[in-house]
Design a protein around this motif. Structure first.
Motif, mmCIF file in Angstrom:
data_model
loop_
_atom_site.group_PDB
_atom_site.id
_atom_site.type_symbol
_atom_site.label_atom_id
_atom_site.label_comp_id
_atom_site.label_asym_id
_atom_site.label_seq_id
_atom_site.Cartn_x
_atom_site.Cartn_y
_atom_site.Cartn_z
ATOM 1 N N HIS A 22 -32.745 2.923 -8.067
ATOM 2 C CA HIS A 22 -32.898 2.564 -6.664
ATOM 3 C C HIS A 22 -31.679 3.056 -5.887
ATOM 4 N N LEU A 23 -31.932 3.678 -4.726
ATOM 5 C CA LEU A 23 -30.860 4.066 -3.818
ATOM 6 C C LEU A 23 -30.870 3.100 -2.646
ATOM 7 N N PHE A 24 -29.767 2.395 -2.445
ATOM 8 C CA PHE A 24 -29.687 1.409 -1.372
ATOM 9 C C PHE A 24 -29.400 2.129 -0.057
ATOM 10 N N ASP A 25 -30.306 1.968 0.910
ATOM 11 C CA ASP A 25 -30.171 2.618 2.210
ATOM 12 C C ASP A 25 -29.315 1.722 3.102
ATOM 13 N N HIS A 26 -28.007 1.883 3.011
ATOM 14 C CA HIS A 26 -27.111 0.990 3.750
ATOM 15 C C HIS A 26 -27.245 1.177 5.269
ATOM 16 N N GLU A 27 -27.555 2.379 5.709
ATOM 17 C CA GLU A 27 -27.678 2.618 7.149
ATOM 18 C C GLU A 27 -28.863 1.854 7.741
ATOM 19 N N ALA A 28 -29.929 1.742 6.978
ATOM 20 C CA ALA A 28 -31.097 1.006 7.456
ATOM 21 C C ALA A 28 -30.774 -0.475 7.664
ATOM 22 N N TRP A 29 -29.755 -0.956 6.957
ATOM 23 C CA TRP A 29 -29.337 -2.353 7.096
ATOM 24 C C TRP A 29 -28.152 -2.492 8.055
ATOM 25 N N GLY A 30 -27.799 -1.410 8.731
ATOM 26 C CA GLY A 30 -26.752 -1.469 9.746
ATOM 27 C C GLY A 30 -25.338 -1.414 9.216
ATOM 28 N N PHE A 31 -25.156 -0.813 8.034
ATOM 29 C CA PHE A 31 -23.841 -0.788 7.414
ATOM 30 C C PHE A 31 -23.169 0.582 7.518
ATOM 31 N N GLU A 32 -21.878 0.565 7.660
ATOM 32 C CA GLU A 32 -21.024 1.716 7.364
ATOM 33 C C GLU A 32 -20.527 1.522 5.938
ATOM 34 N N LEU A 33 -20.426 2.606 5.181
ATOM 35 C CA LEU A 33 -20.029 2.516 3.769
ATOM 36 C C LEU A 33 -18.702 3.204 3.538
ATOM 37 N N LEU A 34 -17.835 2.550 2.804
ATOM 38 C CA LEU A 34 -16.583 3.139 2.357
ATOM 39 C C LEU A 34 -16.484 2.938 0.847
ATOM 40 N N HIS A 35 -16.156 4.019 0.148
ATOM 41 C CA HIS A 35 -16.123 3.974 -1.309
ATOM 42 C C HIS A 35 -14.765 4.431 -1.819
ATOM 43 N N GLU A 36 -14.153 3.601 -2.653
ATOM 44 C CA GLU A 36 -12.891 3.945 -3.307
ATOM 45 C C GLU A 36 -13.109 3.912 -4.814
ATOM 46 N N ARG A 37 -12.831 5.030 -5.461
ATOM 47 C CA ARG A 37 -13.064 5.173 -6.913
ATOM 48 C C ARG A 37 -11.735 5.522 -7.578
ATOM 49 N N SER A 38 -11.394 4.771 -8.611
ATOM 50 C CA SER A 38 -10.103 5.004 -9.256
ATOM 51 C C SER A 38 -10.224 4.851 -10.765
ATOM 52 N N GLU A 39 -9.341 5.540 -11.470
ATOM 53 C CA GLU A 39 -9.255 5.367 -12.922
ATOM 54 C C GLU A 39 -8.387 4.151 -13.213
ATOM 55 N N ARG A 40 -8.864 3.297 -14.106
ATOM 56 C CA ARG A 40 -8.096 2.117 -14.484
ATOM 57 C C ARG A 40 -8.203 1.893 -15.984
ATOM 58 N N GLN A 41 -7.182 1.264 -16.505
ATOM 59 C CA GLN A 41 -7.174 0.954 -17.937
ATOM 60 C C GLN A 41 -7.654 -0.474 -18.130
ATOM 61 N N ARG A 42 -8.608 -0.651 -19.010
ATOM 62 C CA ARG A 42 -9.163 -1.964 -19.269
ATOM 63 C C ARG A 42 -8.394 -2.650 -20.400
ATOM 64 N N LEU A 43 -8.801 -3.884 -20.714
ATOM 65 C CA LEU A 43 -8.121 -4.637 -21.760
ATOM 66 C C LEU A 43 -8.250 -3.961 -23.125
ATOM 67 N N ASN A 44 -9.311 -3.175 -23.297
ATOM 68 C CA ASN A 44 -9.496 -2.465 -24.564
ATOM 69 C C ASN A 44 -8.749 -1.129 -24.592
ATOM 70 N N ASN A 45 -7.889 -0.913 -23.572
ATOM 71 C CA ASN A 45 -7.055 0.295 -23.456
ATOM 72 C C ASN A 45 -7.844 1.553 -23.132
ATOM 73 N N LYS A 46 -9.124 1.396 -22.856
ATOM 74 C CA LYS A 46 -9.911 2.546 -22.433
ATOM 75 C C LYS A 46 -9.702 2.790 -20.941
ATOM 76 N N VAL A 47 -9.647 4.044 -20.564
ATOM 77 C CA VAL A 47 -9.523 4.403 -19.155
ATOM 78 C C VAL A 47 -10.925 4.698 -18.623
ATOM 79 N N GLU A 48 -11.341 3.932 -17.629
ATOM 80 C CA GLU A 48 -12.672 4.080 -17.060
ATOM 81 C C GLU A 48 -12.579 4.016 -15.541
ATOM 82 N N TYR A 49 -13.680 4.285 -14.862
ATOM 83 C CA TYR A 49 -13.681 4.308 -13.401
ATOM 84 C C TYR A 49 -14.017 2.930 -12.834
ATOM 85 N N PHE A 50 -13.248 2.563 -11.819
ATOM 86 C CA PHE A 50 -13.470 1.300 -11.121
ATOM 87 C C PHE A 50 -13.865 1.617 -9.680
#
Length: 301
Positions: A254-282
């Motif tokens: 499913h693709l959420f149509d944020h504009e149809a609901w009157g939203f502006e969207l801002l997305h911040e994506r970063s690499e982070r290390q989890r408790l299991n020491n794996k680096v994944e995207y947050f």
């Protein structure tokens, strides 16, 4: 007599297993007795978690009749995990985790200055809220909500957790059945939406529960269900693709149509290390019905 293994006993047992050397006869009987007590307590622990899960399932089915049988098993596992976290995890970690709630509300820029009281929903709060709530501009009325509220309130009270939050029952899929439409100024879903039963429906419910100038914050590990191999309550993957929130699993997309609901969207994506020491995207995703402050970020869609 204390019926727990001591640290020295555990070390000796692990050492004997690794080296393939049996314990001395005089120690075996004591280990056998202590182990039996341990497993008896484990059985009681699992039974209690199951009872609490059944209560939560019954409460949920009053509003959401089409829950499948797997949900009970997944909820039982979730309660067991939190119970373990609250009792076995490093006490300093738990204390620091709870202390987050006393810190400044870092989303103040999304609140209207002329409102004396801002109403905030913390959806999927877990047993102890970690949503910061100290603010200069407004008085915050925070509703900490979770579908497992019955179990979490029982656990935090029974375990005498300090500064415990009283969690309100509710799920993102039935939000407007429990709260008036347009009643919140800010909604936060932190590391929980991938656990939801129906995320596309849940996002629409969040949009309806939000006021005309309201904003939503979604914080999640990217594509968590895939990373966790769809175990437990990890049912959905959430990511931003081509300027749209993509919600998907093995059966649906499913693709959420944020504009149809009157939203502006801002997305911040970063690499982070989890408790299991794996680096994944947050992923940190803002959906706002008012202009997103320039201080928050620059990646707008």
């Amino acid at each position: 007599m204390d019926e727990r293994f001591t640290k020295e006993q555990i070390t000796r047992l692990i050492s004997s297993i690794r080296k393939g050397r049996p314990l001395p006869p005089e120690e075996r009987a004591e280990f056998a007795r202590t182990t039996k007590v341990f497993f008896d307590k484990c059985a009681a622990f699992k039974h209690t978690a199951r009872v609490l899960a059944k209560r939560c399932t019954k409460e949920m089915r009053h509003h959401y009749e089409d829950l499948d049988a797997q949900w009970l098993d997944d909820v039982t596992e979730e309660i067991e995990w939190w119970w373990h976290f609250l009792t076995v995890f490093d006490p300093d970690v738990v204390q620091n985790w709870r202390a987050i709630a006393t810190k400044p509300f870092q989303f103040e820029a999304f609140l209207q200055d002329d409102e004396e009281t801002a109403r905030v929903l913390n959806i999927g709060s877990g047993p102890c809220s970690t949503l910061p709530r100290a603010t200069r501009l407004n008085r915050l009325e925070v509703v900490d909500m979770d579908p497992l509220a019955t179990a979490y309130n029982f656990l935090t009270q029974a375990l005498e957790i300090e500064d415990r939050s009283e969690i309100t029952f509710g799920a993102v899929e039935i939000l407007t059945k429990l709260q008036p439409k347009g009643s919140f100024d800010f909604i936060a879903a932190k590391n929980c939406l991938d656990h939801a039963y129906d995320v596309p429906r849940g996002l629409e419910q969040m949009a309806m529960a939000l006021g005309a100038q309201g904003s939503i914050l979604l914080q999640h590990w990217e594509n968590e269900a895939e990373l966790q191999n769809y175990t437990g309550l990890h049912n959905w993957n959430i990511e931003v693709q081509d300027g749209r929130i993509r919600i998907w699993n093995r059966e649906r997309e499913h693709l959420f149509d944020h504009e149809a609901w009157g939203f502006e969207l801002l997305h911040e994506r970063s690499e982070r290390q989890r408790l299991n020491n794996k680096v994944e995207y947050f992923n940190q995703i803002y959906l706002s019905r008012r202009p997103i402050p320039a201080s928050v970020g620059t990646r707008r869609n």
